[in-house]
Design an enzyme around this catalytic site. Structure first.
Site, PDB file in Angstrom:
ATOM      1  N   ASP A  50       0.779  -1.230   0.000  1.00  0.00           N
ATOM      2  CA  ASP A  50       0.000   0.000   0.000  1.00  0.00           C
ATOM      3  C   ASP A  50       0.817   1.291   0.000  1.00  0.00           C
ATOM      4  O   ASP A  50       0.378   2.279  -0.553  1.00  0.00           O
ATOM      5  CB  ASP A  50      -0.942   0.013   1.193  1.00  0.00           C
ATOM      6  CG  ASP A  50      -0.181  -0.138   2.509  1.00  0.00           C
ATOM      7  OD1 ASP A  50       1.052  -0.325   2.460  1.00  0.00           O
ATOM      8  OD2 ASP A  50      -0.810  -0.062   3.561  1.00  0.00           O
ATOM      9  N   ARG A 274      -5.464   4.700   6.078  1.00  0.00           N
ATOM     10  CA  ARG A 274      -5.603   4.531   4.637  1.00  0.00           C
ATOM     11  C   ARG A 274      -6.802   5.258   4.079  1.00  0.00           C
ATOM     12  O   ARG A 274      -7.526   5.915   4.794  1.00  0.00           O
ATOM     13  CB  ARG A 274      -5.744   3.052   4.319  1.00  0.00           C
ATOM     14  CG  ARG A 274      -4.712   2.222   4.999  1.00  0.00           C
ATOM     15  CD  ARG A 274      -4.869   0.824   4.578  1.00  0.00           C
ATOM     16  NE  ARG A 274      -5.069   0.784   3.130  1.00  0.00           N
ATOM     17  CZ  ARG A 274      -4.629  -0.178   2.371  1.00  0.00           C
ATOM     18  NH1 ARG A 274      -3.994  -1.177   2.885  1.00  0.00           N
ATOM     19  NH2 ARG A 274      -4.852  -0.163   1.069  1.00  0.00           N
ATOM     20  N   TYR A 282      -0.298  -3.631  11.037  1.00  0.00           N
ATOM     21  CA  TYR A 282       0.739  -4.628  10.766  1.00  0.00           C
ATOM     22  C   TYR A 282       1.233  -5.151  12.098  1.00  0.00           C
ATOM     23  O   TYR A 282       1.721  -4.379  12.923  1.00  0.00           O
ATOM     24  CB  TYR A 282       1.954  -3.970  10.120  1.00  0.00           C
ATOM     25  CG  TYR A 282       1.909  -3.836   8.631  1.00  0.00           C
ATOM     26  CD1 TYR A 282       1.873  -4.960   7.815  1.00  0.00           C
ATOM     27  CD2 TYR A 282       1.955  -2.581   8.035  1.00  0.00           C
ATOM     28  CE1 TYR A 282       1.875  -4.829   6.438  1.00  0.00           C
ATOM     29  CE2 TYR A 282       1.957  -2.439   6.666  1.00  0.00           C
ATOM     30  CZ  TYR A 282       1.910  -3.572   5.870  1.00  0.00           C
ATOM     31  OH  TYR A 282       1.910  -3.437   4.521  1.00  0.00           O
ATOM     32  N   PRO A 358       7.615  -5.726   5.733  1.00  0.00           N
ATOM     33  CA  PRO A 358       6.785  -4.650   5.196  1.00  0.00           C
ATOM     34  C   PRO A 358       6.877  -3.343   5.980  1.00  0.00           C
ATOM     35  O   PRO A 358       6.245  -2.361   5.605  1.00  0.00           O
ATOM     36  CB  PRO A 358       5.376  -5.233   5.332  1.00  0.00           C
ATOM     37  CG  PRO A 358       5.448  -6.069   6.554  1.00  0.00           C
ATOM     38  CD  PRO A 358       6.827  -6.651   6.564  1.00  0.00           C
TER      39      PRO A 358
HETATM   40  P1  FAD Z   1       4.365  -9.748  -6.887  1.00  0.00           P
HETATM   41  O1  FAD Z   1       3.520  -8.618  -6.494  1.00  0.00           O
HETATM   42  O2  FAD Z   1       4.440 -10.934  -6.013  1.00  0.00           O
HETATM   43  O3  FAD Z   1       3.848 -10.202  -8.312  1.00  0.00           O
HETATM   44  C1  FAD Z   1       4.228 -11.391  -8.913  1.00  0.00           C
HETATM   45  C2  FAD Z   1       3.187 -11.754  -9.956  1.00  0.00           C
HETATM   46  O4  FAD Z   1       3.678 -12.844 -10.702  1.00  0.00           O
HETATM   47  C3  FAD Z   1       1.873 -12.198  -9.349  1.00  0.00           C
HETATM   48  O5  FAD Z   1       0.809 -11.513  -9.979  1.00  0.00           O
HETATM   49  C4  FAD Z   1       1.845 -13.692  -9.602  1.00  0.00           C
HETATM   50  O6  FAD Z   1       0.519 -14.177  -9.835  1.00  0.00           O
HETATM   51  C5  FAD Z   1       2.685 -13.817 -10.836  1.00  0.00           C
HETATM   52  N1  FAD Z   1       3.370 -15.099 -10.957  1.00  0.00           N
HETATM   53  C6  FAD Z   1       4.047 -15.759 -10.026  1.00  0.00           C
HETATM   54  N2  FAD Z   1       4.582 -16.870 -10.519  1.00  0.00           N
HETATM   55  C7  FAD Z   1       4.230 -16.915 -11.809  1.00  0.00           C
HETATM   56  C8  FAD Z   1       4.471 -17.822 -12.851  1.00  0.00           C
HETATM   57  N3  FAD Z   1       5.211 -18.910 -12.665  1.00  0.00           N
HETATM   58  N4  FAD Z   1       3.959 -17.556 -14.079  1.00  0.00           N
HETATM   59  C9  FAD Z   1       3.194 -16.453 -14.279  1.00  0.00           C
HETATM   60  N5  FAD Z   1       2.950 -15.561 -13.322  1.00  0.00           N
HETATM   61  C10 FAD Z   1       3.445 -15.777 -12.101  1.00  0.00           C
HETATM   62  N6  FAD Z   1       4.528  -4.956   0.690  1.00  0.00           N
HETATM   63  C11 FAD Z   1       4.329  -3.781   1.249  1.00  0.00           C
HETATM   64  O7  FAD Z   1       5.115  -2.875   0.997  1.00  0.00           O
HETATM   65  N7  FAD Z   1       3.265  -3.591   2.082  1.00  0.00           N
HETATM   66  C12 FAD Z   1       2.352  -4.586   2.317  1.00  0.00           C
HETATM   67  O8  FAD Z   1       1.385  -4.396   3.028  1.00  0.00           O
HETATM   68  C13 FAD Z   1       2.516  -5.824   1.722  1.00  0.00           C
HETATM   69  N8  FAD Z   1       1.627  -6.820   1.896  1.00  0.00           N
HETATM   70  C14 FAD Z   1       1.812  -7.998   1.238  1.00  0.00           C
HETATM   71  C15 FAD Z   1       0.885  -9.010   1.396  1.00  0.00           C
HETATM   72  C16 FAD Z   1       1.041 -10.217   0.720  1.00  0.00           C
HETATM   73  C17 FAD Z   1       0.020 -11.281   0.882  1.00  0.00           C
HETATM   74  C18 FAD Z   1       2.169 -10.411  -0.117  1.00  0.00           C
HETATM   75  C19 FAD Z   1       2.366 -11.683  -0.873  1.00  0.00           C
HETATM   76  C20 FAD Z   1       3.096  -9.388  -0.246  1.00  0.00           C
HETATM   77  C21 FAD Z   1       2.933  -8.179   0.432  1.00  0.00           C
HETATM   78  N9  FAD Z   1       3.840  -7.138   0.301  1.00  0.00           N
HETATM   79  C22 FAD Z   1       3.641  -5.970   0.899  1.00  0.00           C
HETATM   80  C23 FAD Z   1       4.974  -7.236  -0.554  1.00  0.00           C
HETATM   81  C24 FAD Z   1       4.655  -6.591  -1.874  1.00  0.00           C
HETATM   82  O9  FAD Z   1       3.366  -6.977  -2.296  1.00  0.00           O
HETATM   83  C25 FAD Z   1       5.692  -7.029  -2.847  1.00  0.00           C
HETATM   84  O10 FAD Z   1       6.955  -6.563  -2.426  1.00  0.00           O
HETATM   85  C26 FAD Z   1       5.422  -6.508  -4.237  1.00  0.00           C
HETATM   86  O11 FAD Z   1       4.135  -6.876  -4.650  1.00  0.00           O
HETATM   87  C27 FAD Z   1       6.454  -7.083  -5.166  1.00  0.00           C
HETATM   88  O12 FAD Z   1       6.087  -6.875  -6.486  1.00  0.00           O
HETATM   89  P2  FAD Z   1       6.485  -7.903  -7.591  1.00  0.00           P
HETATM   90  O13 FAD Z   1       5.862  -7.393  -8.830  1.00  0.00           O
HETATM   91  O14 FAD Z   1       7.949  -8.106  -7.555  1.00  0.00           O
HETATM   92  O15 FAD Z   1       5.872  -9.307  -7.155  1.00  0.00           O
END
Ligand code: FAD
Length: 673
Positions: A50, A274, A282, A358
């Protein structure tokens, strides 16, 4: 048998989270034939990450959608610290500005990830035909290493699987009726291998894609990373965090402030106010620990258990809710990938190469900023505008940021999670003064504005590749033919730092007197920029200096002409923006500036959006841009910005040869067309 369709694409992005979407945004703006796939059937609607840093907002603004985030979000202005007093009861000990005043034109805000993904999707639609292909995942990856240095080759072969709706939409946890994020959480075992296995053998669900480049933005479990066999290094301990998005009913006075609450004996919690009356809590769930396999039993975690933990921490104040929007729990280690790319053809970005807690709201921001660093480089390499070797700077620039982040998180985690010290003799406790100090120091880091890229072909500053700390061979700015090196003159603009993002102050458009924040002019449209601080253009000496500079840049065979395809406007690869310091009313564009600085076009006449002045505005005061940038008002200087607004080079008007050397080391000479 079934014929498996085959096709080519220039860039394949795996994963449509924040990192993947940022990558796609660059592909759209660079006009690249790219595909973005995600194994999930829908985008995120609520919850998850967020917090948005100042730097992320600046980046959104350079794409043109920061205003949407700014309007919809909750703005965080003050941070309050709550600690136990001598009687053991929590009380407010400090109030601090949430964002350090003056560092950016934006402050930190909070808005959930689903909205942010929406802005990106709309952006893709506006600028390209790229659409997120959902329910699609890769099943195999091959790299033909004999072709990796061939600019025209497609060395990557990926087999894709198309899932059914059912397969792409995993079930929610049954523990509560409220929508939760557990199924996306890493507390759930990764289902990628399962999905691949189940859909294998089904007719018509596979296809083969050959790509020039591939970017794994597939999150903490990264399938792409596993295929490459890359390791993550770091802390073995995994913290488990509970997250609750509720409309709170409470008598706690600072519920609309961001708070760090340390209770005497019951642990600590972050309060994040928010949008839409929601508040996020958290809480580190200290009572739930990972088992021998390293995984925690997620069935023990419910909104009720998280709330109970919160109630203990916030006591004697009361907190409860009628409405819960979303909740989750997840487990985090603090780890960094050892390698960020394979053969500078397959890259990893975001959670795929670094994970951390986080608390400082960094996850989404750093992930997007990885992709922001990489996207234009891949885009311009595919278009044949920048040299392929530029891609090496991705690892050298971003791995260092990831390491800094882990170190910061590590320090902050200990201070956040520890029990507050009772007094100076209490050695196992955490000193609250130390916590405050770490927060204040960390705040600059947490804004995203302290990123300082090391010397490389893209950043002409003193220093060697050894200083990158990871042994990546990224040569310093140099002419690729002669080997001549160049180091920018930092002393000419003391507050525009080589390797850091261009700061922003207000300036006026010379033609219509409208004030602009300088950063608003630095769009993410994949162009390099020369900011010509023209100085006092009413002085005869200065006029001559500017004229000589422009004559050299405009000459037949000059670097500007060599690097711009003959069929394109002169500002299509490198745009020159001028900022002078004379009085606006003493200056005329057509009389006082060479044509190169306000190019003429047969269809639309002179370009009035290139020349700016540091002068007083009618309604918004005087921002003293020269003074703030630390540039001499009389003589000015020349600053080069990369397409991501980081400062690449600084020099004098007379250093055109150095300027040329800088671009020689980065750009590809345009072929006649
Ligand atoms: P992600 O957001 O994880 O995106 C990865 C994407 O790849 C997903 O859409 C997934 O479906 C897709 N994917 C995965 N494997 C495959 C595959 N093999 N083939 C095709 N697609 C695939 N950070 C904060 O700063 N504050 C928070 O409150 C917070 N809460 C979170 C809560 C949860 C449940 C999670 C999991 C993470 C949280 N985070 C939070 C961390 C934050 O969401 C991540 O740091 C951020 O989303 C990272 O972005 P990303 O694009 O690298 O990965």
């Amino acid at each position: 048998g079934v014929v498996v369709p085959e096709s080519n694409c220039d860039v394949l992005i795996v994963g449509a989270g924040p990192a993947g979407m940022m990558m796609a945004a660059w592909m759209a703006r660079c006009g690249i034939n790219a595909r973005i796939i995600d194994k999930r059937g829908t985008k995120i609607f609520n919850g998850q990450a967020d917090g948005l840093q100042c730097r992320s907002l600046e980046i959104f603004d350079s794409f043109g959608f920061a205003d949407r985030a700014w309007k919809e979000s909750n703005h965080m202005l003050e941070m309050c610290m709550w600690n136990p007093g001598l009687d053991g009861v929590i009380r407010r000990s400090d109030r601090l500005p949430d964002t350090i005043p003056g560092i950016s034109r934006f402050t930190q805000i909070v808005l959930h990830q689903g909205r942010i993904e929406r802005f990106f999707l709309d952006h893709l639609k506006k600028y390209s035909k790229i659409e997120v292909e959902r329910g699609v995942l890769p099943e195999s990856l091959e790299i033909d290493t004999s072709k990796v240095e061939d600019n025209f080759a497609y060395p990557i072969t990926v087999k894709l699987r198309h899932l059914t709706d059912e397969e792409a939409t995993p079930e929610q946890s049954k523990a509560s009726k409220v929508e939760d994020g557990l199924f996306r959480s890493n507390l759930a075992a990764d289902d990628t291998d399962d999905l691949i296995r189940k859909s294998r053998g089904k007719e018509g669900t596979a296809e083969i894609v050959r790509a020039k480049y591939m970017v794994g933005c597939d999150g903490a479990h990264s399938w792409t990373r596993r295929q490459l066999g890359f390791e993550m290094e770091g802390e073995a301990t995994d913290y488990i965090w509970g997250v609750l998005d509720i409309i709170p009913i409470t008598d706690f006075p600072d519920i609309r402030m961001r708070c760090a609450i340390h209770s005497a004996e019951s642990g600590s919690m972050m309060v994040i106010p928010r949008e839409n009356k929601l508040v996020r809590l958290y809480i580190q769930l200290t009572e739930i620990t990972p088992d021998a396999t390293g995984r925690a039993d997620r069935s023990k975690i419910t909104p009720e258990t998280i709330l109970k933990a919160a109630q203990k921490i916030i006591s004697p104040y009361k907190i409860s809710y009628e409405y819960c929007d979303w909740w989750t729990a997840y487990q985090i280690g603090q780890r960094v990938g050892t390698q960020f790319d394979a053969h500078t053809r397959v890259f990893l970005a975001g959670d795929a190469v670094h994970t951390h807690s986080p608390k400082a709201g960094q996850g989404m921001n750093v992930s997007m900023q990885d992709a922001y660093n990489l996207g234009w480089k891949i885009g311009l390499v595919v278009k044949g505008i920048v040299q392929r070797s530029v891609l090496k700077t991705y690892q050298s620039e971003r791995r260092r940021v990831a390491q800094d982040l882990i170190e910061f998180d590590h320090r902050f985690s200990r201070l956040f999670s520890g029990r507050p010290a009772k007094d100076v003799m209490d050695e196992s406790g955490v000193s609250m003064a130390e916590f405050k100090e770490a927060f204040v120091k960390g705040n600059m880091f947490a804004s995203g504005l302290s990123v300082d890229y090391g010397a490389s072909m893209l950043v002409a500053k003193q220093g060697s590749s050894a200083e990158q700390g990871d042994g990546t061979d990224v040569s310093t700015a140099h002419n690729s033919l002669t080997g001549k090196q160049v180091v920018g003159k930092q002393e000419l603009s003391t507050n525009i730092k080589l390797g850091m993002r261009m700061p922003s102050f207000k300036v006026l458009n010379q033609s219509d007197a409208r004030p602009w924040h300088l950063q608003e002019l630095l769009k993410s449209d994949s162009r390099f920029r020369i900011i010509l601080f023209a100085g006092n253009v009413t002085s005869a000496t200065q006029k001559t200096r500017i004229k000589n500079f422009c004559v050299k840049l405009d000459a037949q065979g000059s670097f500007l002409r060599r690097f711009t395809p003959a069929s394109c406007p002169i500002d299509s690869v490198i745009e020159i923006l001028t900022l002078h310091s004379a009085k606006r009313c003493d200056v005329e564009i057509l009389r006082d500036f060479p044509e190169l600085l306000h190019p003429f076009d047969k269809q639309v006449g002179w370009d009035y959006n290139k020349i700016y002045v540091d002068d007083e505005s009618y309604h918004e005061g005087d921002n003293h841009a020269y003074e703030n940038y630390g540039v001499d008002k009389e003589r000015g200087c020349v600053v080069v910005l990369r397409p991501d607004q980081y400062v690449g080079y600084i020099g004098d008007f007379e250093d055109v040869e150095d300027l040329e050397t800088y671009f020689d080391g980065v750009l590809v000479k345009a072929t006649k067309s």
